[in-house]
Write a protein that holds these residues in place. Sequence first.
Motif, mmCIF file in Angstrom:
data_model
loop_
_atom_site.group_PDB
_atom_site.id
_atom_site.type_symbol
_atom_site.label_atom_id
_atom_site.label_comp_id
_atom_site.label_asym_id
_atom_site.label_seq_id
_atom_site.Cartn_x
_atom_site.Cartn_y
_atom_site.Cartn_z
ATOM 1 N N PHE A 2 60.776 21.705 -34.841
ATOM 2 C CA PHE A 2 59.548 21.290 -35.508
ATOM 3 C C PHE A 2 58.422 22.253 -35.150
ATOM 4 N N PRO A 3 57.681 22.734 -36.135
ATOM 5 C CA PRO A 3 56.591 23.677 -35.836
ATOM 6 C C PRO A 3 55.512 23.081 -34.953
ATOM 7 N N LEU A 4 55.473 21.746 -34.854
ATOM 8 C CA LEU A 4 54.506 21.107 -33.962
ATOM 9 C C LEU A 4 54.695 21.569 -32.527
ATOM 10 N N PHE A 5 55.930 21.944 -32.172
ATOM 11 C CA PHE A 5 56.255 22.341 -30.804
ATOM 12 C C PHE A 5 56.351 23.859 -30.652
ATOM 13 N N TRP A 6 56.046 24.599 -31.685
ATOM 14 C CA TRP A 6 56.100 26.056 -31.582
ATOM 15 C C TRP A 6 55.028 26.570 -30.634
ATOM 16 N N ASP A 7 55.329 27.676 -29.978
ATOM 17 C CA ASP A 7 54.318 28.297 -29.128
ATOM 18 C C ASP A 7 53.396 29.167 -29.992
ATOM 19 N N ASN A 8 52.375 29.733 -29.387
ATOM 20 C CA ASN A 8 51.376 30.498 -30.137
ATOM 21 C C ASN A 8 51.968 31.726 -30.824
ATOM 22 N N THR A 9 52.988 32.321 -30.196
ATOM 23 C CA THR A 9 53.622 33.494 -30.803
ATOM 24 C C THR A 9 54.284 33.133 -32.130
ATOM 25 N N MET A 10 54.975 32.014 -32.157
ATOM 26 C CA MET A 10 55.636 31.588 -33.384
ATOM 27 C C MET A 10 54.630 31.119 -34.425
ATOM 28 N N LEU A 11 53.598 30.396 -33.988
ATOM 29 C CA LEU A 11 52.578 29.938 -34.923
ATOM 30 C C LEU A 11 51.840 31.103 -35.561
ATOM 31 N N LYS A 12 51.718 32.200 -34.830
ATOM 32 C CA LYS A 12 51.027 33.377 -35.353
ATOM 33 C C LYS A 12 51.719 33.909 -36.599
ATOM 34 N N GLU A 13 53.036 33.693 -36.708
ATOM 35 C CA GLU A 13 53.784 34.155 -37.875
ATOM 36 C C GLU A 13 53.340 33.441 -39.149
ATOM 37 N N LEU A 14 52.742 32.274 -39.003
ATOM 38 C CA LEU A 14 52.256 31.542 -40.172
ATOM 39 C C LEU A 14 50.912 32.053 -40.660
ATOM 40 N N SER A 17 47.819 30.320 -42.998
ATOM 41 C CA SER A 17 48.328 29.488 -44.082
ATOM 42 C C SER A 17 47.891 28.038 -43.927
ATOM 43 N N ASN A 18 48.026 27.283 -45.018
ATOM 44 C CA ASN A 18 47.725 25.862 -44.974
ATOM 45 C C ASN A 18 48.711 25.113 -44.095
ATOM 46 N N VAL A 19 49.921 25.641 -43.970
ATOM 47 C CA VAL A 19 50.912 25.020 -43.095
ATOM 48 C C VAL A 19 50.421 25.075 -41.649
ATOM 49 N N LYS A 20 49.912 26.221 -41.240
ATOM 50 C CA LYS A 20 49.411 26.348 -39.867
ATOM 51 C C LYS A 20 48.238 25.411 -39.635
ATOM 52 N N ARG A 21 47.326 25.323 -40.616
ATOM 53 C CA ARG A 21 46.179 24.421 -40.466
ATOM 54 C C ARG A 21 46.644 22.967 -40.380
ATOM 55 N N ALA A 22 47.661 22.618 -41.162
ATOM 56 C CA ALA A 22 48.173 21.248 -41.121
ATOM 57 C C ALA A 22 48.813 20.942 -39.769
ATOM 58 N N ILE A 23 49.487 21.920 -39.191
ATOM 59 C CA ILE A 23 50.107 21.741 -37.876
ATOM 60 C C ILE A 23 49.034 21.511 -36.817
ATOM 61 N N MET A 24 47.992 22.327 -36.835
ATOM 62 C CA MET A 24 46.930 22.181 -35.844
ATOM 63 C C MET A 24 46.198 20.848 -36.014
ATOM 64 N N THR A 25 46.015 20.426 -37.268
ATOM 65 C CA THR A 25 45.377 19.132 -37.527
ATOM 66 C C THR A 25 46.237 17.997 -36.993
ATOM 67 N N ARG A 26 47.532 18.089 -37.212
ATOM 68 C CA ARG A 26 48.434 17.047 -36.716
ATOM 69 C C ARG A 26 48.412 16.982 -35.195
ATOM 70 N N ARG A 27 48.360 18.113 -34.538
ATOM 71 C CA ARG A 27 48.292 18.118 -33.071
ATOM 72 C C ARG A 27 47.055 17.371 -32.593
ATOM 73 N N VAL A 28 45.938 17.614 -33.249
ATOM 74 C CA VAL A 28 44.691 16.953 -32.859
ATOM 75 C C VAL A 28 44.787 15.451 -33.108
ATOM 76 N N GLU A 29 45.284 15.062 -34.285
ATOM 77 C CA GLU A 29 45.365 13.639 -34.633
ATOM 78 C C GLU A 29 46.318 12.890 -33.712
ATOM 79 N N TRP A 30 47.464 13.490 -33.435
ATOM 80 C CA TRP A 30 48.423 12.805 -32.566
ATOM 81 C C TRP A 30 47.945 12.762 -31.127
ATOM 82 N N HIS A 31 47.174 13.746 -30.710
ATOM 83 C CA HIS A 31 46.590 13.710 -29.369
ATOM 84 C C HIS A 31 45.561 12.589 -29.277
ATOM 85 N N GLN A 32 44.795 12.386 -30.335
ATOM 86 C CA GLN A 32 43.821 11.298 -30.362
ATOM 87 C C GLN A 32 44.537 9.941 -30.324
#
Length: 205
Positions: A2-14, A17-32
Amino acid sequence: HFPLFWDNTMLKELQQSNVKRAIMTRRVEWHQEFQLVKKAMVFASLPECFQSLELKEWFWARSIITSRAFTDTGNNGQSCLCPYVDMMNHVTRSHSQKSNNNIVRCSWTIDSEGFHLRLPKNVNDDSTTKLEISYGSQSNGHFLINYGFSITDDSDQIVEDLVTLPIMLPNEVHENDAEALWEADGMGDSHLISRNVTIGIGDAG
């Protein structure tokens, strides 16, 4: 995967993109969510074994629900887990229609009596036949974020990409018209500077 668990190196490949923004948003929401759950555990005076829940464990549990839960349409659309059934893979219509892959695309429903799997007509009684289901017509971004995979052969695939373009109105446009257009969104006196315009790309077909 799952890209939610990707490290910064792997996320950089995105890239951006909107996919990367959605992943970062999900991390914030699930942390909340995690913080709220932890506070509720303390308030309810739950045993320490529950209060020791860690963020990575919460992310794992939420990912299980996102990737494996089914929607019970007969129970106000509540999510539910169906052991064993959730091991069935996603198959596209085009893939299931090929005669040489022995894959059958089944339909399913959930009601108060349980999970019902329905096979299409004229299915060959062959021990090598694989029964799969469809996760729906979604974009590759949706599949990647929620299930950890993407596909290339689905003619029914939905495209949900957005393109952001910086533009300025040409000089021949009257300044009053430009001001009225730019300020229609309530952004204030910004008609003299470049604006980013987001264009949505519609569904495939």
